[in-house]
Design an enzyme around this catalytic site. Structure first.
Site, PDB file in Angstrom:
ATOM      1  N   LYS A 178      -7.214  25.126  55.695  1.00  0.00           N
ATOM      2  CA  LYS A 178      -6.487  26.346  56.049  1.00  0.00           C
ATOM      3  C   LYS A 178      -5.064  26.258  55.492  1.00  0.00           C
ATOM      4  O   LYS A 178      -4.474  25.430  55.009  1.00  0.00           O
ATOM      5  CB  LYS A 178      -6.339  26.504  57.563  1.00  0.00           C
ATOM      6  CG  LYS A 178      -7.561  26.704  58.378  1.00  0.00           C
ATOM      7  CD  LYS A 178      -7.397  26.761  59.922  1.00  0.00           C
ATOM      8  CE  LYS A 178      -8.357  27.105  60.593  1.00  0.00           C
ATOM      9  NZ  LYS A 178      -9.655  25.820  60.484  1.00  0.00           N
ATOM     10  N   CYS A 212     -26.105  31.227  69.249  1.00  0.00           N
ATOM     11  CA  CYS A 212     -24.821  31.884  69.809  1.00  0.00           C
ATOM     12  C   CYS A 212     -25.527  32.943  70.792  1.00  0.00           C
ATOM     13  O   CYS A 212     -26.619  33.394  70.539  1.00  0.00           O
ATOM     14  CB  CYS A 212     -24.115  32.768  68.746  1.00  0.00           C
ATOM     15  SG  CYS A 212     -23.350  31.519  67.419  1.00  0.00           S
ATOM     16  N   CYS A 254     -22.745  37.693  65.097  1.00  0.00           N
ATOM     17  CA  CYS A 254     -21.478  38.756  64.607  1.00  0.00           C
ATOM     18  C   CYS A 254     -22.036  38.891  63.188  1.00  0.00           C
ATOM     19  O   CYS A 254     -22.486  37.894  62.461  1.00  0.00           O
ATOM     20  CB  CYS A 254     -20.205  37.708  64.527  1.00  0.00           C
ATOM     21  SG  CYS A 254     -19.675  37.342  66.209  1.00  0.00           S
ATOM     22  N   ARG A 304     -12.789  17.271  58.162  1.00  0.00           N
ATOM     23  CA  ARG A 304     -11.985  17.938  56.956  1.00  0.00           C
ATOM     24  C   ARG A 304     -10.421  17.264  57.061  1.00  0.00           C
ATOM     25  O   ARG A 304     -10.003  17.384  56.217  1.00  0.00           O
ATOM     26  CB  ARG A 304     -12.032  19.422  57.294  1.00  0.00           C
ATOM     27  CG  ARG A 304     -11.819  20.220  55.954  1.00  0.00           C
ATOM     28  CD  ARG A 304     -11.667  21.761  56.191  1.00  0.00           C
ATOM     29  NE  ARG A 304     -12.564  22.072  57.182  1.00  0.00           N
ATOM     30  CZ  ARG A 304     -13.801  22.676  56.839  1.00  0.00           C
ATOM     31  NH1 ARG A 304     -14.144  22.638  55.732  1.00  0.00           N
ATOM     32  NH2 ARG A 304     -14.517  23.172  57.996  1.00  0.00           N
ATOM     33  N   TYR A 305     -10.005  17.234  58.189  1.00  0.00           N
ATOM     34  CA  TYR A 305      -8.667  16.720  58.276  1.00  0.00           C
ATOM     35  C   TYR A 305      -8.634  15.485  58.944  1.00  0.00           C
ATOM     36  O   TYR A 305      -9.519  15.076  59.969  1.00  0.00           O
ATOM     37  CB  TYR A 305      -8.072  17.717  59.301  1.00  0.00           C
ATOM     38  CG  TYR A 305      -7.883  19.330  58.866  1.00  0.00           C
ATOM     39  CD1 TYR A 305      -7.138  19.827  57.932  1.00  0.00           C
ATOM     40  CD2 TYR A 305      -8.861  20.110  59.428  1.00  0.00           C
ATOM     41  CE1 TYR A 305      -7.342  20.920  57.391  1.00  0.00           C
ATOM     42  CE2 TYR A 305      -9.002  21.258  59.053  1.00  0.00           C
ATOM     43  CZ  TYR A 305      -8.335  21.870  57.894  1.00  0.00           C
ATOM     44  OH  TYR A 305      -8.452  23.174  57.649  1.00  0.00           O
ATOM     45  N   ARG A 329     -20.564  31.429  59.385  1.00  0.00           N
ATOM     46  CA  ARG A 329     -21.404  30.326  59.537  1.00  0.00           C
ATOM     47  C   ARG A 329     -22.784  31.221  59.671  1.00  0.00           C
ATOM     48  O   ARG A 329     -23.796  30.500  60.134  1.00  0.00           O
ATOM     49  CB  ARG A 329     -21.312  29.288  60.557  1.00  0.00           C
ATOM     50  CG  ARG A 329     -20.241  28.472  60.373  1.00  0.00           C
ATOM     51  CD  ARG A 329     -20.210  27.230  61.056  1.00  0.00           C
ATOM     52  NE  ARG A 329     -19.013  26.158  60.898  1.00  0.00           N
ATOM     53  CZ  ARG A 329     -18.042  26.111  61.539  1.00  0.00           C
ATOM     54  NH1 ARG A 329     -18.113  26.685  62.806  1.00  0.00           N
ATOM     55  NH2 ARG A 329     -17.054  25.368  61.194  1.00  0.00           N
ATOM     56  N   ASP A 389      -8.973  30.305  55.373  1.00  0.00           N
ATOM     57  CA  ASP A 389      -9.713  28.986  55.125  1.00  0.00           C
ATOM     58  C   ASP A 389     -10.093  29.107  53.530  1.00  0.00           C
ATOM     59  O   ASP A 389     -10.940  29.784  53.199  1.00  0.00           O
ATOM     60  CB  ASP A 389     -11.087  28.849  55.736  1.00  0.00           C
ATOM     61  CG  ASP A 389     -11.053  27.971  56.919  1.00  0.00           C
ATOM     62  OD1 ASP A 389     -10.729  26.617  56.610  1.00  0.00           O
ATOM     63  OD2 ASP A 389     -11.009  28.195  58.061  1.00  0.00           O
ATOM     64  N   CYS A 449     -20.002  36.649  60.516  1.00  0.00           N
ATOM     65  CA  CYS A 449     -19.933  35.303  60.818  1.00  0.00           C
ATOM     66  C   CYS A 449     -19.859  34.499  59.371  1.00  0.00           C
ATOM     67  O   CYS A 449     -20.602  34.688  58.477  1.00  0.00           O
ATOM     68  CB  CYS A 449     -21.027  34.848  61.636  1.00  0.00           C
ATOM     69  SG  CYS A 449     -21.099  32.934  61.861  1.00  0.00           S
ATOM     70  N   ASP A 460     -13.840  35.106  55.710  1.00  0.00           N
ATOM     71  CA  ASP A 460     -14.465  34.596  54.744  1.00  0.00           C
ATOM     72  C   ASP A 460     -15.243  35.170  53.676  1.00  0.00           C
ATOM     73  O   ASP A 460     -15.807  36.212  53.952  1.00  0.00           O
ATOM     74  CB  ASP A 460     -14.918  33.376  55.588  1.00  0.00           C
ATOM     75  CG  ASP A 460     -13.908  32.484  56.212  1.00  0.00           C
ATOM     76  OD1 ASP A 460     -12.894  31.902  55.853  1.00  0.00           O
ATOM     77  OD2 ASP A 460     -13.924  32.435  57.602  1.00  0.00           O
ATOM     78  N   ARG A 465      -8.854  14.966  63.287  1.00  0.00           N
ATOM     79  CA  ARG A 465      -9.850  15.797  63.997  1.00  0.00           C
ATOM     80  C   ARG A 465     -10.976  16.233  63.324  1.00  0.00           C
ATOM     81  O   ARG A 465     -11.168  16.166  62.040  1.00  0.00           O
ATOM     82  CB  ARG A 465      -9.103  17.268  64.467  1.00  0.00           C
ATOM     83  CG  ARG A 465      -8.495  18.113  63.324  1.00  0.00           C
ATOM     84  CD  ARG A 465      -7.358  18.752  63.562  1.00  0.00           C
ATOM     85  NE  ARG A 465      -6.929  19.708  62.716  1.00  0.00           N
ATOM     86  CZ  ARG A 465      -6.147  19.552  61.791  1.00  0.00           C
ATOM     87  NH1 ARG A 465      -5.598  18.307  61.757  1.00  0.00           N
ATOM     88  NH2 ARG A 465      -5.640  20.198  60.907  1.00  0.00           N
TER      89      ARG A 465
HETATM   90  S1  SF4 Z   1     -18.582  34.183  64.741  1.00  0.00           S
HETATM   91 FE1  SF4 Z   1     -20.868  33.117  64.191  1.00  0.00          FE
HETATM   92  S2  SF4 Z   1     -20.595  31.069  65.449  1.00  0.00           S
HETATM   93 FE2  SF4 Z   1     -19.070  32.553  66.396  1.00  0.00          FE
HETATM   94  S3  SF4 Z   1     -20.057  33.766  67.910  1.00  0.00           S
HETATM   95 FE3  SF4 Z   1     -20.335  34.821  66.306  1.00  0.00          FE
HETATM   96  S4  SF4 Z   1     -22.222  34.391  65.168  1.00  0.00           S
HETATM   97 FE4  SF4 Z   1     -21.833  32.706  66.562  1.00  0.00          FE
END
Ligand code: SF4
Length: 347
Positions: free
Chosen positions: A316, A102, A106, A89-90, A111, A309, A109, A272, A93
């Site tokens: 960002k 994971c 979460c 994206r940049y 993603r 973001d 999340c 997000d 990096r």
């Molecule tokens: S925010 Fe998303 S990618 Fe990060 S640990 Fe939690 S579930 Fe996994």
């Protein structure tokens, strides 16, 4: 009993959700993975319906409510992916997404459509080789950011393979790892894992994701000390979450806990537009008010940058008072790093 929880049945068995909620939570689980480590489960106060640790990990029927502005790829990873596993994206990096799983999942999340058993999966050996080749052939790449998924869920042997592959690329100077492992599964931070990362020969940064001061347990502090003592630089990432940390006093405690653990507060993310996460979002104006309060009580050492973001992959932006203009219709005009204006609406 200490064991990881990965299903609605596990949550009911552990006494963290009532059996009568099983059916609706199964509908959530069919779409978004469940994952709670034994460490996290032991931190949840099951008697508190507003427990900020539970709120981050226990699924909710509110996740089935989607808002019109929500996006399956809220920060536009796919638009900037030249080969599988790379997000460029940049200019200087790249993200290298080697793993799609994971230790915890979460509920907010960004993603959430890509991680977990139903997600994009781990990179195959062939795809990893192609991703490494892309980095090797792109001399402007100065920093490689391992993310995912959580890269520190991998075994030291697998991490060492990636580190060794990067070690031969002279223009890459920095290896950054985004992880929640030191707080959700601190026993994984072993000397063997640290040696695996150091096989890269790069300057290593670990960006720790934690959102509430109760996550900074003595075991987490020990794991972070192990990383810091090995010469790894530690920075933080937190997400501003309604019902978890949308309070200046809680965030001040978290930032001070970071600094005490040698973790420099880095980013406080505005949440997000991930699907089914509107119950976690507060307005940008509310986030800015919290930041004003933080600035009045914390030293510069303890202050993170409050950032968004931009949806769609525009990168960002700091949510300062000067580049975010609130409009009469409730939307915001926000300038990105190139000076281009974007409209954003709280939802
Ligand atoms: S925010 Fe998303 S990618 Fe990060 S640990 Fe939690 S579930 Fe996994």
């Amino acid at each position: 009993m200490r064991r990881d929880l990965k299903s609605v049945e596990d949550l009911v068995f552990a006494g963290l959700v009532h059996a009568e909620r099983s059916e609706v939570l199964q509908a959530v689980a069919r779409r978004y993975a469940i994952g709670i480590t034994a460490t996290v489960a032991s931190q949840i106060n099951g008697d508190d319906p507003s427990d900020p640790i539970a709120a981050q990990y226990i699924p909710s029927d509110l996740e089935l409510r989607e808002m019109p502005d929500e996006l399956t790829d809220p920060i536009g990873d796919h638009a900037h992916s030249p080969v599988p596993g790379i997000v460029h994206r940049y200019p200087d990096r790249v993200l290298l997404k080697i793993v799609g799983v994971c230790p915890v999942y979460c509920r907010f999340c960004f993603r959430r459509e890509m991680v977990g058993p139903q997600g994009d999966g781990n990179l195959s050996g062939h795809e990893l080789a192609d991703a490494i080749a892309y980095i090797a052939e792109t001399p402007e790449i100065w920093e490689v950011i391992l993310t995912g998924g959580d890269p520190l869920i991998l075994s030291p042997r697998r991490l060492k393979e990636v580190a060794v592959a990067l070690s031969g690329i002279a223009h890459v100077k920095i290896l950054r790892i985004h992880t929640r492992v030191p707080v959700v599964d601190p026993d994984r931070i072993t000397l063997e894992l640290i040696e695996a990362l150091k096989a890269s020969g790069k300057t290593i940064y670990v960006a720790l994701h934690a959102n509430h001061p109760r996550e900074m347990t003595s075991d987490a502090m020990t794991a972070l000390a192990r990383l810091a003592d090995a010469g790894i630089v530690l920075v933080s990432q937190s997400v501003l979450l309604k019902g978890v940390n949308d309070n200046a006093e809680i965030l001040a405690d978290l930032m001070r806990a970071f600094v005490a653990a040698r973790v420099k507060p880095y980013y406080l993310h505005h949440p997000d537009l991930a699907p089914g996460t509107s119950h976690f979002r507060l307005s940008i104006a509310e986030g800015q008010a919290i930041m004003r309060s933080l600035r009045s009580q914390l030293s510069g050492l303890c202050l993170p940058s409050y950032i968004l973001d931009l949806p769609g992959g525009h990168g960002k932006v700091a949510l300062g008072e000067d580049n975010v203009l609130r409009q009469e219709d409730g939307t915001y005009r926000i300038l990105d790093r190139a000076g281009t204006e974007h409209r954003y609406r709280d939802s």
